[in-house]
Design a protein around this motif. Sequence first.
Motif, short mmCIF file in Angstrom:
data_model
loop_
_atom_site.label_atom_id
_atom_site.label_comp_id
_atom_site.label_asym_id
_atom_site.label_seq_id
_atom_site.Cartn_x
_atom_site.Cartn_y
_atom_site.Cartn_z
N VAL A 536 0.85 -1.20 0.00
CA VAL A 536 0.00 0.00 0.00
C VAL A 536 0.89 1.25 0.00
O VAL A 536 1.79 1.39 0.82
N GLN A 537 0.64 2.12 -0.94
CA GLN A 537 1.40 3.37 -1.04
C GLN A 537 0.72 4.43 -0.18
O GLN A 537 -0.46 4.72 -0.37
N ILE A 538 1.46 4.99 0.75
CA ILE A 538 0.90 6.02 1.63
C ILE A 538 1.67 7.30 1.39
O ILE A 538 2.82 7.46 1.81
N GLU A 539 1.00 8.23 0.73
CA GLU A 539 1.67 9.45 0.27
C GLU A 539 2.24 10.28 1.41
O GLU A 539 3.31 10.85 1.30
N ASP A 540 1.52 10.34 2.52
CA ASP A 540 1.94 11.24 3.59
C ASP A 540 2.53 10.49 4.78
O ASP A 540 2.43 10.92 5.92
N MET A 541 3.18 9.40 4.51
CA MET A 541 3.78 8.63 5.61
C MET A 541 5.28 8.83 5.65
O MET A 541 5.91 8.74 6.70
N TYR A 542 5.89 9.09 4.51
CA TYR A 542 7.35 9.25 4.40
C TYR A 542 8.04 7.97 4.85
O TYR A 542 7.44 6.93 4.91
N ALA A 543 9.31 8.07 5.14
CA ALA A 543 10.04 6.87 5.55
C ALA A 543 9.52 6.41 6.90
O ALA A 543 9.29 7.21 7.79
N VAL A 544 9.27 5.15 7.03
CA VAL A 544 8.84 4.62 8.32
C VAL A 544 9.79 3.52 8.73
O VAL A 544 9.88 2.48 8.11
N GLU A 545 10.53 3.83 9.77
CA GLU A 545 11.52 2.86 10.22
C GLU A 545 10.88 1.81 11.13
O GLU A 545 11.33 0.70 11.22
N GLY A 546 9.86 2.19 11.83
CA GLY A 546 9.25 1.26 12.78
C GLY A 546 7.81 1.01 12.41
O GLY A 546 7.41 1.11 11.26
N GLY A 547 7.00 0.66 13.40
CA GLY A 547 5.57 0.53 13.20
C GLY A 547 5.17 -0.62 12.31
O GLY A 547 5.85 -1.64 12.22
N TYR A 548 4.02 -0.43 11.64
CA TYR A 548 3.42 -1.52 10.87
C TYR A 548 4.37 -2.10 9.82
O TYR A 548 4.45 -3.31 9.63
N ARG A 549 5.04 -1.23 9.12
CA ARG A 549 5.88 -1.73 8.02
C ARG A 549 7.00 -2.63 8.56
O ARG A 549 7.32 -3.66 7.98
N TYR A 550 7.57 -2.20 9.66
CA TYR A 550 8.64 -3.01 10.25
C TYR A 550 8.11 -4.39 10.64
O TYR A 550 8.70 -5.42 10.30
N PHE A 551 6.96 -4.37 11.33
CA PHE A 551 6.39 -5.64 11.78
C PHE A 551 5.95 -6.50 10.59
O PHE A 551 6.07 -7.72 10.62
N ALA A 552 5.43 -5.85 9.55
CA ALA A 552 5.00 -6.62 8.37
C ALA A 552 6.21 -7.32 7.73
O ALA A 552 6.12 -8.48 7.33
N GLU A 553 7.31 -6.60 7.65
CA GLU A 553 8.52 -7.21 7.09
C GLU A 553 8.97 -8.38 7.94
O GLU A 553 9.38 -9.43 7.44
N SER A 561 3.24 -12.88 16.94
CA SER A 561 2.36 -13.32 18.02
C SER A 561 1.64 -12.12 18.62
O SER A 561 1.99 -10.97 18.36
N LEU A 562 0.64 -12.45 19.45
CA LEU A 562 -0.15 -11.40 20.12
C LEU A 562 -0.08 -11.58 21.62
O LEU A 562 -0.12 -12.71 22.13
N THR A 563 0.01 -10.46 22.34
CA THR A 563 -0.11 -10.52 23.79
C THR A 563 -1.59 -10.68 24.13
O THR A 563 -2.45 -10.45 23.27
N PRO A 564 -1.92 -11.07 25.37
CA PRO A 564 -3.34 -11.18 25.74
C PRO A 564 -4.09 -9.87 25.52
O PRO A 564 -5.31 -9.86 25.31
N GLU A 565 -3.39 -8.72 25.57
CA GLU A 565 -4.06 -7.42 25.37
C GLU A 565 -4.19 -7.09 23.88
O GLU A 565 -4.69 -6.02 23.52
N GLY A 566 -3.72 -7.99 23.01
CA GLY A 566 -3.85 -7.75 21.57
C GLY A 566 -2.71 -6.96 20.98
O GLY A 566 -2.84 -6.40 19.89
N ARG A 567 -1.58 -6.89 21.67
CA ARG A 567 -0.42 -6.19 21.10
C ARG A 567 0.44 -7.20 20.37
O ARG A 567 0.66 -8.31 20.84
N VAL A 568 0.95 -6.76 19.22
CA VAL A 568 1.72 -7.67 18.39
C VAL A 568 3.18 -7.66 18.84
O VAL A 568 3.70 -6.65 19.29
N TYR A 569 3.81 -8.84 18.76
CA TYR A 569 5.24 -8.91 19.05
C TYR A 569 5.90 -10.01 18.23
O TYR A 569 5.24 -10.89 17.71
N ILE A 570 7.23 -9.86 18.11
CA ILE A 570 8.00 -10.86 17.37
C ILE A 570 8.49 -11.91 18.36
O ILE A 570 9.22 -11.58 19.28
N PRO A 571 8.05 -13.15 18.23
CA PRO A 571 8.41 -14.15 19.26
C PRO A 571 9.91 -14.50 19.20
O PRO A 571 10.54 -14.34 18.18
#
Lengths: 571, 374
Positions: A536-553, A561-571
């Motif tokens: 997905v191309q996001i015009e107003d996001m600029y370079a994103v070092e962290g966040g969704y893109r990092y986790f998607a990669e 994985s997900l914590t019980p509170e629904g937070r995503v983490y890399i196992p």
Amino acid sequence: MLFLFLFFFCPTVSAVAIPDVTVEDGVFRAGSGWRIDIEGLRVGFLSGSPEEIGIQHGLLMTEDPEALREKMLAKQPFAHPENLGERIAGFFLNNYARFQFYPAFLRHTPQEYISEMRGFVLGASGGVDEDIFDVMMGNAAQDLEIAACSAFAAWGKATVDGELYFGRNLDHGGMLDLASYQHLAIYVPEKGYRFAVHNYPAFVGTMSGMNEHGLVITSNYSMARSGEITVNGLPYMFMLRNVLQNAATIEEALEIIKKTPRTIGLTLLLADGKNPEAVVVEITANRMQVRTQEDYIFAANRYLHPEMKKYQASGWLSSALREKRFQELITEEFWGQIDVSVSRDIMRDRFPPEGYNQENFGQSINHEVNMASMVMVPSRGEFWVGAVDDSEIPFAADTHFVGIDVRAIWDTGEPPREPIGILPATPREGYEGYWFKAREASLHFGQGKNEKALEILKEVLSVYPRAEMPLLLAGRALIREGKIEEGIKYLEDFAALEKHSEPFHQMEGYFWLAVIYDQVGERERAIEFYRKSLQVQIEDMYAVEGGYRYFAEQGIETPLSLTPEGRVYIP
Amino acid sequence: MKYLLLMIIFFSLVCLNPQEVEASENQKIEEILVLGLTRTEEKIVLNQLPFSEGDVWDEEYRKWTLRRLILLDIFAYDPLRVIVEPLDSGNYGVVVRAADPAFLYKDPVEFLIMNTINLFYRQVNLSLYNPLGTGNNFFLTGIWGAKRYIKSGVTGPLGAGKASFSGQLFDHDLQFYRDTGGELSLDYRNWISPALRLTGGLDYRTGELDGEKQVLFFPRGELLYDSNYTGEIRGGLGLPIAGDGTFFRLQGRVVGKLGSLIGVARGGIIIGDGAPLNYYFPLGGFGRLPLRGQPLTLVQNYVTATVEYHWQAGGFIPILFADGGWYSPGGNEGVLNIGLGLATETPLGVIRGDLGWNPILGTTGFNIGLGHSY
């Protein structure tokens, strides 16, 4: 050495008389200042020396200064420590602010504003206190956190009568609970021009205002790179106040901005009503470029000047969509018709379903964290403000707008008995009615109140089953609640929509769907959606070092994985 | 072992790189704006600028200006920047952004931590940063213990450089000698190019060295080149009025990096039989002339080389190092020290611990401190 130390650290003390507050016909008076509530909008008049103005401000503009103070202090990190670690961190941060930030702000702040802050504290405390630390940090808090905001100005061929109309939304998630404290303050200072600001108690600086020469200035955040921001400068709200008080033309205002030791990234919309024109001043702490345009101009939360784009920090504040809507609304839908009412409509824009084959229920110019909305007509001295009440969610742009003739108040110094007009609130029925509900749900979701959010979202989806944002939020709320299977259904429906109004949310939806598929062991589907989210191309996001893109990669490499509170983490 | 020492010297020199200079564009400087001063007079900043309105902008001006401003030591750490912006005319506007710090500190946390550490080492350092707005700092240092002294002075801008004047009273009761008395010092320092710093100074010292009267003038000079590698040469002439004879003291240092390899070469010589002990070079341990596996000694001549290999492991930087060299008196056969270090980056800078070993002498040394040892 000792002499020098004593010389520089001896405080100055002065005695000031605190006037009594009197009330007559709904008008509260203190000294030469007064306050009146008109159709739900608080209007104040402050005049005299800086200290007198401050005292009038402290006495008149809030009934319960201690409650307001508590509310503002509660915004500090670790205001309510839950453990020893947070207590220590809170102690450290508070003292760092007192010994590093506060002296730096103080050094850059003109004595006039320091005296006014001191006056405010004296007035609000009934003469008991004069320590301005909390008030200074309140004024400077805007330099330490991120908000949104947007504004436009239109004139010449764009408007119904060639006059300049100025629309402005103040969007700030961190200040939403202060929305009902808003007021319109009309200043007649001892020195400088007369001006009017939309503001909150204790703010000596401002984010939106207009002066007697028809000059208007408002601020919008724009995240600048780390080398382009500093706390060692003048809190920006004071800079805007300085412009209103000391500039009669755009050129004079630009000179003040240029010579101000600035702090953060902003896009300032600066307009002149008497010779209709407006510019956007794009600034960082050190850089400044001016963007010009004929007949109309707008600003959201990113730089558009080619020179300034280089200094934009990564992040997303939905600027592109709002800019697109300003462009469409001003040049296609309302060209040549813009007046007060249309300006209000533009700021109220909720990106209606026309042109889209599903209702988006998202945010547009009418932003999710909108806490104040206003329209100014500087050539006539008109200041229209959306009258928010103390509801949990302000829905500022959708409230009724109260028009005040500030020029008459500058001239007479007396309170108006009537507004110059009222623009009605948005009726809460039909699509709009459900839009209000969806926004309410979105804010509950943001506060972690998942069940409450889900209840409302399901109600909206029962009527609008293809509603874009409700599908996304419902899916995400269900993930947080651990109801993975049910969450898949909503997010699949979201992903299957033919068109998404906001690419950032499209990316979010794909990402969370991928995470859910990882939880149920469908690795191929998960990878498919991680890849989709990255595409997905996001015009107003600029370079994103962290966040969704990092986790998607990371998710493509290994299941997330997900914590019980629904937070995503890399196992 | 000679071959090993030669290899260390070879690698320490291999680490030196030629400097790369960014190409400048041909836009003129149309406007200079100094932004952010609250008590420093604007002319103090303007005097430090190596360019004027009308000059063609050269990217090297940025580094040069910052080095001069940092040298004054009167500005807050942030923001200190030189910004170049295109103007509508096609020329450049230059913004010099600086801010005055609090009177007593630049950062309260740094002040607290550094003074706590100083107290641990029986030392107090206080500075009053530019209280008058004239660019003058006032400082006071006191150390007690074996190397007692109290020193106070003032620094301030002079032209495009910095001058300082200080006086100290000392009573050093050290391993190798005891000297007591007082010293007055004058210094002038200036970055004469973006990479070249020149220092000139004069000390006047009067007191006693091991019970003998010592009065001397010590004019000195220093040239520092700091770019992709660092080279430094310092010389001073001891001119006694009472006590020992005339002597000349010269030392130099070159530091370079090549990837993870860091090389340092050092040398020093004292010419003249009458050089007093308190002007000898303290070599060994973790001092300015480190041989980190063996104890401190005083020498008249030395050549040393250091090679360090750094790599990243999580938040830490493990280090392998070797110090080798010759010195006299006492080290004519050559010495070799090897060791391990561990460093980590903190908001205050690098914190580093080293364990050194001299395999011939069988001595070891251990040190924890701020910054690297080269």
